[in-house]
Structure formats: structure tokens, C-alpha cells
Design a protein around this motif. Sequence first.
Motif, PDB file in Angstrom:
ATOM      1  N   ALA A   1       4.150   3.598   5.309  1.00  0.00           N
ATOM      2  CA  ALA A   1       3.357   4.376   4.350  1.00  0.00           C
ATOM      3  C   ALA A   1       2.089   4.864   5.036  1.00  0.00           C
ATOM      4  O   ALA A   1       1.476   4.123   5.810  1.00  0.00           O
ATOM      5  CB  ALA A   1       3.001   3.508   3.148  1.00  0.00           C
ATOM      6  N   VAL A   2       1.689   6.096   4.747  1.00  0.00           N
ATOM      7  CA  VAL A   2       0.455   6.641   5.332  1.00  0.00           C
ATOM      8  C   VAL A   2      -0.441   7.136   4.203  1.00  0.00           C
ATOM      9  O   VAL A   2      -0.013   7.947   3.365  1.00  0.00           O
ATOM     10  CB  VAL A   2       0.746   7.788   6.322  1.00  0.00           C
ATOM     11  CG1 VAL A   2      -0.533   8.162   7.067  1.00  0.00           C
ATOM     12  CG2 VAL A   2       1.842   7.396   7.311  1.00  0.00           C
ATOM     13  N   GLU A   3      -1.661   6.633   4.183  1.00  0.00           N
ATOM     14  CA  GLU A   3      -2.625   6.997   3.137  1.00  0.00           C
ATOM     15  C   GLU A   3      -3.940   7.440   3.755  1.00  0.00           C
ATOM     16  O   GLU A   3      -4.300   7.005   4.861  1.00  0.00           O
ATOM     17  CB  GLU A   3      -2.904   5.794   2.230  1.00  0.00           C
ATOM     18  CG  GLU A   3      -1.726   5.317   1.416  1.00  0.00           C
ATOM     19  CD  GLU A   3      -2.126   4.207   0.453  1.00  0.00           C
ATOM     20  OE1 GLU A   3      -2.144   4.456  -0.766  1.00  0.00           O
ATOM     21  OE2 GLU A   3      -2.419   3.084   0.924  1.00  0.00           O
ATOM     22  N   PRO A   4      -4.702   8.281   3.045  1.00  0.00           N
ATOM     23  CA  PRO A   4      -6.062   8.565   3.487  1.00  0.00           C
ATOM     24  C   PRO A   4      -6.890   7.269   3.426  1.00  0.00           C
ATOM     25  O   PRO A   4      -6.730   6.468   2.491  1.00  0.00           O
ATOM     26  CB  PRO A   4      -6.581   9.583   2.461  1.00  0.00           C
ATOM     27  CG  PRO A   4      -5.355  10.096   1.775  1.00  0.00           C
ATOM     28  CD  PRO A   4      -4.360   8.987   1.800  1.00  0.00           C
ATOM     29  N   ALA A   5      -7.735   7.062   4.405  1.00  0.00           N
ATOM     30  CA  ALA A   5      -8.545   5.842   4.429  1.00  0.00           C
ATOM     31  C   ALA A   5      -9.419   5.725   3.188  1.00  0.00           C
ATOM     32  O   ALA A   5      -9.738   4.613   2.744  1.00  0.00           O
ATOM     33  CB  ALA A   5      -9.409   5.813   5.691  1.00  0.00           C
ATOM     34  N   ASP A   6      -9.803   6.865   2.601  1.00  0.00           N
ATOM     35  CA  ASP A   6     -10.674   6.834   1.423  1.00  0.00           C
ATOM     36  C   ASP A   6      -9.891   6.941   0.107  1.00  0.00           C
ATOM     37  O   ASP A   6     -10.473   7.189  -0.938  1.00  0.00           O
ATOM     38  CB  ASP A   6     -11.733   7.938   1.506  1.00  0.00           C
ATOM     39  CG  ASP A   6     -11.141   9.324   1.694  1.00  0.00           C
ATOM     40  OD1 ASP A   6      -9.890   9.462   1.621  1.00  0.00           O
ATOM     41  OD2 ASP A   6     -11.904  10.280   1.935  1.00  0.00           O
ATOM     42  N   ALA A   7      -8.560   6.768   0.158  1.00  0.00           N
ATOM     43  CA  ALA A   7      -7.749   6.782  -1.065  1.00  0.00           C
ATOM     44  C   ALA A   7      -6.508   5.909  -0.868  1.00  0.00           C
ATOM     45  O   ALA A   7      -5.397   6.307  -1.205  1.00  0.00           O
ATOM     46  CB  ALA A   7      -7.353   8.213  -1.428  1.00  0.00           C
ATOM     47  N   ALA A   8      -6.709   4.721  -0.329  1.00  0.00           N
ATOM     48  CA  ALA A   8      -5.587   3.847   0.045  1.00  0.00           C
ATOM     49  C   ALA A   8      -5.231   2.888  -1.093  1.00  0.00           C
ATOM     50  O   ALA A   8      -5.415   1.674  -0.996  1.00  0.00           O
ATOM     51  CB  ALA A   8      -5.923   3.087   1.315  1.00  0.00           C
ATOM     52  N   SER A   9      -4.679   3.437  -2.164  1.00  0.00           N
ATOM     53  CA  SER A   9      -4.380   2.598  -3.327  1.00  0.00           C
ATOM     54  C   SER A   9      -3.175   1.686  -3.099  1.00  0.00           C
ATOM     55  O   SER A   9      -3.136   0.564  -3.603  1.00  0.00           O
ATOM     56  CB  SER A   9      -4.142   3.483  -4.561  1.00  0.00           C
ATOM     57  OG  SER A   9      -3.020   4.324  -4.375  1.00  0.00           O
ATOM     58  N   LEU A  10      -2.162   2.134  -2.342  1.00  0.00           N
ATOM     59  CA  LEU A  10      -1.013   1.280  -2.064  1.00  0.00           C
ATOM     60  C   LEU A  10      -1.401   0.126  -1.153  1.00  0.00           C
ATOM     61  O   LEU A  10      -0.990  -1.020  -1.374  1.00  0.00           O
ATOM     62  CB  LEU A  10       0.123   2.093  -1.427  1.00  0.00           C
ATOM     63  CG  LEU A  10       1.362   1.274  -1.031  1.00  0.00           C
ATOM     64  CD1 LEU A  10       1.981   0.582  -2.241  1.00  0.00           C
ATOM     65  CD2 LEU A  10       2.386   2.155  -0.320  1.00  0.00           C
ATOM     66  N   LYS A  11      -2.179   0.413  -0.141  1.00  0.00           N
ATOM     67  CA  LYS A  11      -2.635  -0.643   0.772  1.00  0.00           C
ATOM     68  C   LYS A  11      -3.400  -1.717   0.011  1.00  0.00           C
ATOM     69  O   LYS A  11      -3.168  -2.920   0.191  1.00  0.00           O
ATOM     70  CB  LYS A  11      -3.522  -0.046   1.864  1.00  0.00           C
ATOM     71  CG  LYS A  11      -3.983  -1.039   2.933  1.00  0.00           C
ATOM     72  CD  LYS A  11      -4.736  -0.302   4.038  1.00  0.00           C
ATOM     73  CE  LYS A  11      -5.052  -1.232   5.190  1.00  0.00           C
ATOM     74  NZ  LYS A  11      -6.072  -2.249   4.843  1.00  0.00           N
ATOM     75  N   ALA A  12      -4.295  -1.292  -0.868  1.00  0.00           N
ATOM     76  CA  ALA A  12      -5.078  -2.251  -1.656  1.00  0.00           C
ATOM     77  C   ALA A  12      -4.168  -3.069  -2.565  1.00  0.00           C
ATOM     78  O   ALA A  12      -4.357  -4.283  -2.722  1.00  0.00           O
ATOM     79  CB  ALA A  12      -6.131  -1.509  -2.481  1.00  0.00           C
ATOM     80  N   ALA A  13      -3.159  -2.436  -3.145  1.00  0.00           N
ATOM     81  CA  ALA A  13      -2.247  -3.136  -4.054  1.00  0.00           C
ATOM     82  C   ALA A  13      -1.386  -4.154  -3.316  1.00  0.00           C
ATOM     83  O   ALA A  13      -1.200  -5.282  -3.787  1.00  0.00           O
ATOM     84  CB  ALA A  13      -1.359  -2.115  -4.770  1.00  0.00           C
ATOM     85  N   LEU A  14      -0.883  -3.769  -2.153  1.00  0.00           N
ATOM     86  CA  LEU A  14      -0.045  -4.696  -1.381  1.00  0.00           C
ATOM     87  C   LEU A  14      -0.853  -5.894  -0.890  1.00  0.00           C
ATOM     88  O   LEU A  14      -0.361  -7.025  -0.862  1.00  0.00           O
ATOM     89  CB  LEU A  14       0.601  -3.965  -0.200  1.00  0.00           C
ATOM     90  CG  LEU A  14       1.675  -2.926  -0.568  1.00  0.00           C
ATOM     91  CD1 LEU A  14       2.132  -2.179   0.677  1.00  0.00           C
ATOM     92  CD2 LEU A  14       2.856  -3.594  -1.259  1.00  0.00           C
TER      93      LEU A  14
END
Length: 504
Positions: free
Chosen positions: A201-214
Motif C-alpha cells: 500500500a502507498v499513501e501520502p505521508a500526510d494522509a496515511a489513514s491505512l498505516k495508522a489503522a494497521l
Amino acid sequence: MLTGYVEKILKARVYDVANETPLDVMPRLSKRLNNTILLKREDLQPVFSFKLRGAYNRMSQLSADERERGVVCASAGNHAQGVALAASKMNIPALIVMPKTTPPIKVESVRAYGAEIKLHGNSYDDASAYASAVAEKDGRTFIHPYDDPEVIAGQGTIAMEIIRQHPEPIHAVFVPVGGGGLISGVSAYIKAFWPEIKIIAVEPADAASLKAALEADERVKLDQVGLFADGTAVRQVGVEPFRICRETVDEVVTVSSDELCAAIMDIFQDTRSIAEPSGALAVAGVKKYLAQNPMENQQLVAINSGANINFDRLRHVAERSEIGERREVLFATKIDEQPGSFQKFCKTLGERGITEFNYRYADEQKAQVFVGVRMNGQEEERQQLFSQLDNAGYDWVDFTDNETAKLHVRYMVGGHAPQIDNERLIRFEFPERPGALLRFLTRIGQRWNISLFHYRNHGADYGRVLVGIQVGEDYKQEFQTFLDTLGYTYWEETDNPAYALFLK
């Protein structure tokens, strides 16, 4: 769970409106990274985004009664166009709720498909709340952009195409993430049959909602998100996408806005197409992943999710792409306030390409300058540059990763200098090639004192420089002769009202 999604994906109705997009090799980037980088071209869809797949598949499931009552959705861009096109194709009344801040180009794109548009609120959340209320009141079906099994299945058809188009072993598939509809569909299909293929998964560093959830093992609502990658600026990953991603996503990579700009440039160089920031997320993720996990001769797929970028944003993209590639370093330093100091400083930099040089006279002792220098992307060269500055006695401050300096300060170096006497403002043009700025300063020599200097290399064939030069009354004729014999095209700007208002 995955088996159920595989069945939905295999049965998904998308090709009434969607194209089977190419899976193209990126030759330049592949050679540079020593791996085969394959780009899934969802930017070539009729609405320049993958979103119409999920929208159409969801709407194709509507009953006759639901079609008659119509649909409603909330979106500021790609999903809105997907729903509008699907509604037009199926002759379904559609209301698209868009924030009042939506750029006119996107509003007009939706209107072109015949959908009814309602501008409401200043954010997606405002528009979504209004759309939900309309759905409840009028009996319309709300078409969610990502948190819906049929939408997810529609997006999953991309994975089906990737596997069919590239039967050779794939090491990893890189997928941009906003609300999670795309990655959940893609990962569900791939992991059901080929669990050895990594889903990144690739997210913007300032909108990383999946990373935070995982990381939290539960859905997290971000306090705020950056808007540069507006197509993936989602504060909270969807319920159903998160449920799937917990099982299927191997890793999350986050990238900065500068890295996105560099990826947009990479895509342009290999395809001559321009991705939107969210569309370039996967390519930026590939580069970041390989920097952290060196490997060679692997097959890596990146999904280009869209190309709906406003033309006026390209200036910012071009400006920041070199920094994102680590091919430009920005720094500030002080030089002696005396004739010839610019030339001496440029000799210290050597034959490196100078991309930017900003200076305005402040006092009689030292001049503060803001400088950009082109790099080869290697950290060793960056350190070598700063070592050379140290050895030459220059104090410096690295601004390459300083957001305020990059966004604002670089354009604000200057101001009035009332203590300067007899200043002439001249605009020059000279052929742009390595060492051109040093040669320009050498031609000027040490005869005249430079009191203002602005130069920015924009990649054109000609460099443009704005120079303030102190010329006393007794030397006007000599200076005019100097200008005429200098060999560079020039314009006198001393009477320009912009100079009088902001610089004189």
C-alpha cells in the motif's frame, strides 16, 4: 472471505464503460532501478481514473425501482465523474454533491455527463453528510466511493487484468490508498490465488489513514490530512476495506509531496502522460521501497490510478520534482559584500549546475544568498558539496527539506534597499548549459557591484537573470558600452513599476 470477493470480481460488470488498460514497462525507470517496473494505465480510462469501474459495477446491481428513484454520491473529483458517466450510460438520474471548493474544471467535467450537481459545504465530509441526507429523504441510492462490496469488486477487475497481462512471476504490486476501495479489491483477488505476491500500500505521508489503522489494529480518524494528493486525502479508511487489508496488505509505504512530484516526472518521461499526485503514488512507492529493500531483476507493478490534475498545479510539480528526486539541494550561505564575491562563490561550486540564486543587498559586510544546486541524486555528492563550502570558509544552512523555505522564503528573498545608490535593474538572457552562470558572472567581472541577483533554471534553453548593478553618474556611458559588448540579450528594467514598488 477472499473467495467471495473473487467470485464478485469475476462477475463484475465494468466493461460496458471501462477499458482494459495496458500494463506498460517503464523503460527509463526500470533501467535506473535495475528492476522491471510495469505501469497499469488507469489514467487511460474514459474519465482518466479507475473510479468508473466500481461505480458502474455498483450501479449495475440496482433494481428497476432503484434505478427509477436515482442515485446520489459525494465527491470532489474522480468518483463523481465515474458515477456521472455510469448514470448517463444506464439512463439513471444522478445527483452529485460536491464541496463548494471543488475546482471548476472538475465541476464542468461532471456536468458534461448530464448529472445534476449540488455544491455544498467546504469539505468532502460536508458533501457526504448532505448526500446521505438526500438519499434518506428522496429514496435515492447512495453510491459510496470505496466502502461498498460491489464498488470494491469493480476495482478488483484491475488485478484480474494485471495477472492476465503479465503471467511471469510478480514480486509486488504497489497500490495507491485513499479510502481503500482499490487496494482491497486488488489484494483480495491476488492473494486468493497468488499469496506469494506482495501487496504494498502507498499513501501520502500526510494522509496515511491505512498505516495508522494497521498500527493501531483499528480504524483511526486522522485529525487532518494534506491536500496535495487530493484523490487520496481521506481521514479514515473504510470499514470493509480495512477488514480486507488487515488480511491482505504486506506493507505500507508513505511518500512525501516532493517524492510524488518526482514520480509524476518519472511517469511523464516514460509515457509522455501526466499523472495526478494520487495517480503517481504507486511509482513513488516503488522507488521508496527499493531504496529501503535493495533488489534486482524483479517484476514490480505500479497502478497509475488517475490523471485528473489541474493544469495550474504543474508549475508546483515541476518546481519540486528535482528535490523529490534528490537531484537538487537548496541552502543559504553568506558571501562578502564586495565586487567579485559572486564569481568566487560560483568557482567554489565548480561546474555543478546552479538551479537558483537569490540575493538582495542588506548591509556593507555580508550578503545572504539562497542557492539551488543540481545533484546526481546520490548523498555522497551532497556531502561533497557541503565539504567544499566548509573548506572554502562558507557557513551554510541546508534548506532542502525545509518546507517553509521551499514554499515561501525562496520567493521572498529581497525587498527594498533604500541605502543603495545609483542602482540599475537589468534583465539578461543567456544560453543555458553547465557553467553558464559562472561564465556570465565572469563576463561581468569585478568592475561593477551587484546589489540584487535572481536566477532560476527552469529547464529551458535560455537562462533568465535579474540583476541590480550600482552605476555612478560618471560611469553611465562606460556601463552602456559594457552592456552592448557583453554578448548577452538584455532589457533595462530600472523604470519598471514592479521594481519601484517592491525592490527599489
